[in-house]
Design a protein around this motif. Structure first.
Motif, mmCIF file in Angstrom:
data_model
loop_
_atom_site.group_PDB
_atom_site.id
_atom_site.type_symbol
_atom_site.label_atom_id
_atom_site.label_comp_id
_atom_site.label_asym_id
_atom_site.label_seq_id
_atom_site.Cartn_x
_atom_site.Cartn_y
_atom_site.Cartn_z
ATOM 1 N N GLY A 1 -7.415 -0.365 18.278
ATOM 2 C CA GLY A 1 -6.480 -1.015 19.244
ATOM 3 C C GLY A 1 -6.751 -2.563 19.470
ATOM 4 O O GLY A 1 -5.920 -3.464 19.451
ATOM 5 N N ALA B 1 -4.674 1.630 15.748
ATOM 6 C CA ALA B 1 -4.836 3.179 16.505
ATOM 7 C C ALA B 1 -3.546 3.598 16.800
ATOM 8 O O ALA B 1 -3.227 4.590 16.585
ATOM 9 C CB ALA B 1 -5.921 2.714 17.578
ATOM 10 N N PHE B 2 -2.615 2.945 17.800
ATOM 11 C CA PHE B 2 -1.423 3.592 18.185
ATOM 12 C C PHE B 2 -0.580 4.116 17.364
ATOM 13 O O PHE B 2 -0.072 5.135 17.629
ATOM 14 C CB PHE B 2 -0.715 2.491 19.246
ATOM 15 C CG PHE B 2 -1.557 1.732 20.095
ATOM 16 C CD1 PHE B 2 -2.083 2.604 21.474
ATOM 17 C CD2 PHE B 2 -2.114 0.335 19.920
ATOM 18 C CE1 PHE B 2 -3.078 1.754 22.402
ATOM 19 C CE2 PHE B 2 -3.058 -0.365 20.627
ATOM 20 C CZ PHE B 2 -3.416 0.433 21.972
ATOM 21 N N LYS C 1 -5.930 6.410 20.699
ATOM 22 C CA LYS C 1 -6.374 5.363 21.658
ATOM 23 C C LYS C 1 -7.732 5.319 21.721
ATOM 24 O O LYS C 1 -8.554 6.149 21.522
ATOM 25 C CB LYS C 1 -5.955 5.747 23.260
ATOM 26 C CG LYS C 1 -4.641 5.698 23.579
ATOM 27 C CD LYS C 1 -4.114 6.364 24.894
ATOM 28 C CE LYS C 1 -2.524 6.409 25.081
ATOM 29 N NZ LYS C 1 -2.330 7.046 26.434
ATOM 30 N N THR C 2 -8.284 3.763 21.506
ATOM 31 C CA THR C 2 -9.588 3.450 21.527
ATOM 32 C C THR C 2 -9.809 2.424 22.876
ATOM 33 O O THR C 2 -10.539 1.370 22.537
ATOM 34 C CB THR C 2 -9.989 2.744 20.186
ATOM 35 O OG1 THR C 2 -9.141 1.560 20.183
ATOM 36 C CG2 THR C 2 -9.760 3.784 19.077
ATOM 37 N N PRO C 3 -9.708 3.011 24.149
ATOM 38 C CA PRO C 3 -10.013 2.100 24.994
ATOM 39 C C PRO C 3 -11.325 1.590 25.262
ATOM 40 O O PRO C 3 -11.665 0.227 25.805
ATOM 41 C CB PRO C 3 -9.492 2.996 26.370
ATOM 42 C CG PRO C 3 -9.851 4.153 25.918
ATOM 43 C CD PRO C 3 -9.303 4.391 24.449
ATOM 44 N N ASP D 1 -12.069 -1.345 22.641
ATOM 45 C CA ASP D 1 -11.062 -2.322 23.092
ATOM 46 C C ASP D 1 -11.614 -3.145 24.036
ATOM 47 O O ASP D 1 -11.761 -4.364 24.043
ATOM 48 C CB ASP D 1 -9.633 -1.860 23.519
ATOM 49 C CG ASP D 1 -8.830 -1.130 22.379
ATOM 50 O OD1 ASP D 1 -9.517 -1.138 21.177
ATOM 51 O OD2 ASP D 1 -7.956 -0.292 22.411
ATOM 52 N N SER E 1 -5.585 13.760 20.717
ATOM 53 C CA SER E 1 -4.656 12.794 20.419
ATOM 54 C C SER E 1 -3.268 13.254 20.222
ATOM 55 O O SER E 1 -3.051 14.090 20.495
ATOM 56 C CB SER E 1 -5.382 11.995 19.188
ATOM 57 O OG SER E 1 -4.971 12.855 18.059
ATOM 58 N N GLN F 1 -10.775 8.923 18.458
ATOM 59 C CA GLN F 1 -10.851 9.014 19.934
ATOM 60 C C GLN F 1 -12.720 9.641 20.118
ATOM 61 O O GLN F 1 -12.938 9.359 21.356
ATOM 62 C CB GLN F 1 -9.947 9.846 20.584
ATOM 63 C CG GLN F 1 -8.603 9.355 20.445
ATOM 64 C CD GLN F 1 -7.654 9.975 21.372
ATOM 65 O OE1 GLN F 1 -6.470 9.289 21.647
ATOM 66 N NE2 GLN F 1 -7.684 11.152 21.862
ATOM 67 N N ASP G 1 -14.735 6.808 19.859
ATOM 68 C CA ASP G 1 -14.693 5.992 21.006
ATOM 69 C C ASP G 1 -15.416 6.275 22.111
ATOM 70 O O ASP G 1 -16.233 5.820 22.880
ATOM 71 C CB ASP G 1 -13.159 5.767 21.199
ATOM 72 C CG ASP G 1 -12.955 4.585 22.414
ATOM 73 O OD1 ASP G 1 -12.815 3.440 22.246
ATOM 74 O OD2 ASP G 1 -12.367 4.959 23.335
#
Length: 454
Positions: free
Chosen positions: A21, A26-27, A32-34, A37, A223, A233, A236
């Motif tokens: 992200g 990613a999206f 999602k890779t919070p 990020d 995901s 994910q 991450d």
């Protein structure tokens, strides 16, 4: 607190900028890779971070600060390996009192004298070669020939090597949990002993990292995409586990953390629906396109490194001199051999706007195949992907990546860009060839080979 910072290097196999992200990716994969990020927001995020063409060349370049054409580590296939004469970043850090551990794939030598615990690491738990060996035990043809499978290995020092268990698909699926447990324990022990640590964490069980992509059970279907997004994910979440450990030990501010790719996305060995995203760049690993040599890279050191994003050029060989300078030990940078890396410490810290590098040479196996210089790229050879031949170009291609990031329109002699060949590429290529006459370890060299005693 130690007088030297800890170093955690989180190395990821075969990913592109389109997978995360923080790079605008990613999206599209449903992922999602919070955590990564957020880490990027706290770091120097490099959008022009570059590596070598394959796993072994990149890993040897990271370890030595030298291009693989110098060290003989030119291919991921068997035969490459660091000779005893080569010095690694782990060798130099160990001399400075660091406790060094590696978890995961080594891929820089498969015989005594070339293992990581012969090259500066105090502990190793992982494998020697490639993760696709996890599929061998289930192949009936492999079983029929009664070959010996690959094993997960453990070493606690030079001369000590034990086979722990057979590497198969289920071991591959879950082995990262063992890496996490052992790495966090190494942190605990180092803090208790008040000794700085260097952890080289090679993590592969995630999105199109290295086939086979096998998410752990708790991440299957996690995901909005397929197996690739699930694995992203998982990566991450596991990265967050390590960052949380630094926080719980109170050593966040005393630890340099680097997350970096070693090659671009897999375009060769996965089915198309199991591939990660390309981002803005063409191609992936085992190619000469930007989707291979330009991957992810970010570095965090709170209160020292200014968080920001930069498109300044950095190469994997630069970590060797940069890290030694950042910990105030640039005298540990060897002067008895060519170091291709340049010290980027002032740029990384934010003391200067520009990188100390504006070009790097490109290699594929034994071949010098081109060069990146500023926003230009010269290719004398072209490789589309892993199954493709190495094509020697009759006339070198010159690309202006600013206007042609797809690399589909070579500017040759019909444009003004041909000056790149005469004024930049050819002089630098000749300079490289001159330096290789003395400082060059051939592919397959014996362990005791010294290029300065030929």
């Amino acid at each position: 607190m130690n007088d030297k910072p800890n170093i955690l290097f989180f190395h990821i196999d075969n990913v592109s900028q389109g997978d995360f992200g923080c790079y605008g990716g990613a999206f599209a994969l449903g992922a999602k890779t919070p955590n990564i990020d957020q880490f990027a927001d706290e770091s120097l995020l490099l959008t022009n971070y570059n590596v070598e063409a394959q796993c072994t060349p990149t890993r040897s370049a990271l370890m030595t600060g030298r291009h693989p054409i110098r060290t003989g580590c030119i291919t991921a296939l068997p035969g490459s390996g660091l000779v005893a004469w080569e010095l690694t970043i782990a060798d130099q850090l160990k001399e400075l009192g660091y406790r060094n551990a590696i978890y995961g794939k080594w891929h820089c030598g498969e015989e005594e004298g070339r293992y990581p615990t012969d090259k500066g690491f105090d502990y190793w738990y992982g494998i020697n070669g490639s993760w696709d060996a996890a599929l061998w035990p289930q192949d009936k043809w492999f079983q029929r020939e009664d070959f010996e499978p690959e094993h997960v290995l453990e070493s606690k020092g030079s001369g000590d090597l034990r086979e722990i268990k057979v590497l198969d698909a289920e071991v591959r699926r879950n082995i990262d949990l063992e890496f996490l447990e052992k790495a966090t324990q190494w942190m605990d022990d180092s803090v208790q002993k008040k000794e700085p640590f260097f952890i080289y964490f090679n993590y592969f069980n995630h999105s199109n990292v290295h086939f086979p992509t096998l998410p752990r059970k708790e991440f299957e279907g996690s995901s909005n995409g397929g197996v690739v997004a699930d694995c992203l994910q998982m990566l991450d979440a596991d990265f967050r586990t390590l960052l949380n450990k630094l926080d719980s030990l109170g050593i966040r501010d005393d630890t340099i953390v680097i997350i970096a790719g070693d090659n671009g996305r897999d375009t060769s060995f996965h089915a198309p629906n199991n591939r990660s995203a390309s981002g803005v760049w063409r191609g992936g690993y085992f190619s000469t396109y930007e989707g291979n040599n330009r991957t992810i890279g970010a570095i965090r050191w709170p209160n020292v490194i200014e968080p920001r994003s930069s498109d300044e050029m950095v190469h994997v060989v630069d970590w060797f001199p940069t890290l030694l300078t950042m910990i105030d030990h640039n005298e540990s940078i060897p002067t008895d051999r060519v170091i291709d890396g340049v010290d980027q410490s002032d740029f990384v810290a934010g003391k200067q706007e520009h990188s100390n590098r504006d070009y790097f040479h490109m290699f594929f196996d034994r071949r010098h195949v081109g060069m990146r210089w500023k926003n230009f790229k010269v290719l004398t050879h072209r490789v589309e992907s892993g199954p493709s031949p190495v094509e020697e170009l009759a006339i070198p291609h010159v690309y202006n990546l600013t206007v042609n990031p797809d690399e589909d329109t070579p500017y040759n002699f019909e444009s003004a860009h041909s000056w790149m060949l005469y004024k930049v590429f050819m002089p630098k290529a000749m300079e490289l060839q001159e330096s290789l006459k003395l400082d060059n370890v051939p592919f397959g060299a014996p362990l005791d080979f010294n290029p300065y005693e030929k």
